[in-house]
Design an enzyme around this catalytic site. Structure first.
Site, short mmCIF file in Angstrom:
data_model
loop_
_atom_site.label_atom_id
_atom_site.label_comp_id
_atom_site.label_asym_id
_atom_site.label_seq_id
_atom_site.Cartn_x
_atom_site.Cartn_y
_atom_site.Cartn_z
N ASP A 133 10.21 20.49 1.59
CA ASP A 133 9.20 19.32 1.19
C ASP A 133 9.87 18.13 1.66
O ASP A 133 11.00 17.63 0.91
CB ASP A 133 9.19 19.84 -0.16
CG ASP A 133 7.99 21.08 -0.03
OD1 ASP A 133 7.97 21.84 0.91
OD2 ASP A 133 7.82 21.76 -1.21
N SER B 50 17.77 13.79 -1.26
CA SER B 50 17.77 12.98 0.33
C SER B 50 17.20 13.11 1.37
O SER B 50 16.47 13.58 1.22
CB SER B 50 20.22 13.01 0.24
OG SER B 50 20.17 12.29 1.77
N HIS C 245 15.46 25.22 3.67
CA HIS C 245 15.64 26.17 4.48
C HIS C 245 15.69 26.94 6.47
O HIS C 245 15.40 24.99 6.76
CB HIS C 245 13.58 26.42 4.32
CG HIS C 245 13.49 27.34 2.78
ND1 HIS C 245 13.50 28.79 1.97
CD2 HIS C 245 13.39 26.76 1.70
CE1 HIS C 245 13.44 28.46 0.95
NE2 HIS C 245 13.41 26.82 0.64
#
EC number: 4.1.1.65
Length: 283
Positions: free
Chosen positions: A96, A250, A152
């Site tokens: 995200d 980050s 992911h």
């Protein structure tokens, strides 16, 4: 940018050069790992309020269920919250966040920001392992403090190597991207390399100021050593599987070989992305 804004930006850059980046980050890490009830609750509540964290999509909705700020920050989401695009030819977002930059690796250079680039060889810190990505594709995803902080798999593959690369810990944002040369190739990072049906793929987890740790499913939480550490693996991970997580936020950079993928045409710098949603298409 006005003259006053330029002065503030320059002061921000200079302050980071003076600050003890690693000591400050490790101190924050100790606070984030604390399970002292009052400290833990106060820090989580303040952070949630400041950044408007939506816990309704988290597996644990109550602050009291998190034993530490780290547990809160790396919180799992409810099942089904981030469905993974099932189309085999689609590449999906690893995180995200917002796209910092994306495009082609031109003459071995990855575009960072206006006037700034860095080499894929510098990023991966191994010329032989970097070579397959010459003239390939890259996409850089920035995770802000409010975002979900697990990373992911953008495409199925077998994890073959990880390289821990020590470095500095500059903040990662538009100001530093435009003013710190080789920002992503200077900061501490974990390089994850894969064999896929498309050839080689890399997912690079880049640290930053007060990022108190990087973790991968293959290595566990990274313990900074001050030198490059190469580990061999043979771990198959499917598209959408968790690869790692940041203890404070980050950047994740994904690389593919030449003529293997095309990024979705609607994506540009600053486009928002979510885990599992399509960002590219195999060629």
């Amino acid at each position: 940018m006005s003259s006053s804004e330029k002065l503030i930006s320059q002061a921000f850059i200079q302050a980071q050069k003076i600050l003890p980046q690693h000591k400050l980050s490790r101190l924050v890490g100790k606070i984030a790992a604390s399970e002292q009830p009052l400290l833990r609750t106060a820090v989580i509540y303040a952070f949630k309020q400041k950044y408007g964290i939506d816990l309704s999509i988290a597996e644990a909705e109550e602050i009291s269920r998190y034993p530490s700020f780290n547990a809160f920050f790396t919180r799992a989401l409810k099942a089904g919250t981030r469905p993974i695009d099932p189309e085999e030819t689609h590449v999906v977002s690893p995180a995200d966040g917002a796209i910092s930059q994306l495009g082609t690796i031109s003459a071995g250079q990855i575009f960072q920001a206006k006037g700034q680039s860095f080499s894929v060889e510098q990023l991966i810190a191994d010329p032989q392992l970097a070579q397959p990505f010459e003239d390939g594709k890259f996409i850089t995803v920035y995770l802000s403090p409010k975002d979900y902080h697990r990373v992911h798999m953008p495409f199925s593959g077998c994890l073959t190597e990880t390289l821990y690369v020590p470095g500095e810990l500059y903040s990662v944002n538009q100001v530093t991207a435009e003013n710190i040369p080789n920002l992503f190739a200077r900061n501490e990072r974990m390089v994850c390399l894969f064999d896929t049906d498309l050839g080689r793929m890399a997912v690079v987890l880049v640290g930053a100021m007060i990022v108190a740790g990087i973790e991968t499913v293959a290595t566990g939480k990274v313990k900074p050593t001050g030198h490059i550490e190469l580990q061999q693996h043979a771990l198959q991970l499917e598209k959408g599987d968790e690869l790692g997580r940041f203890y404070l936020g980050s950047t994740a950079i994904v690389l593919f070989e030449k003529n293997k993928v095309e990024w979705s045409a609607q994506l540009t710098a600053n486009s928002e992305v979510q885990v599992g949603r399509q960002i590219g298409q195999t060629i």
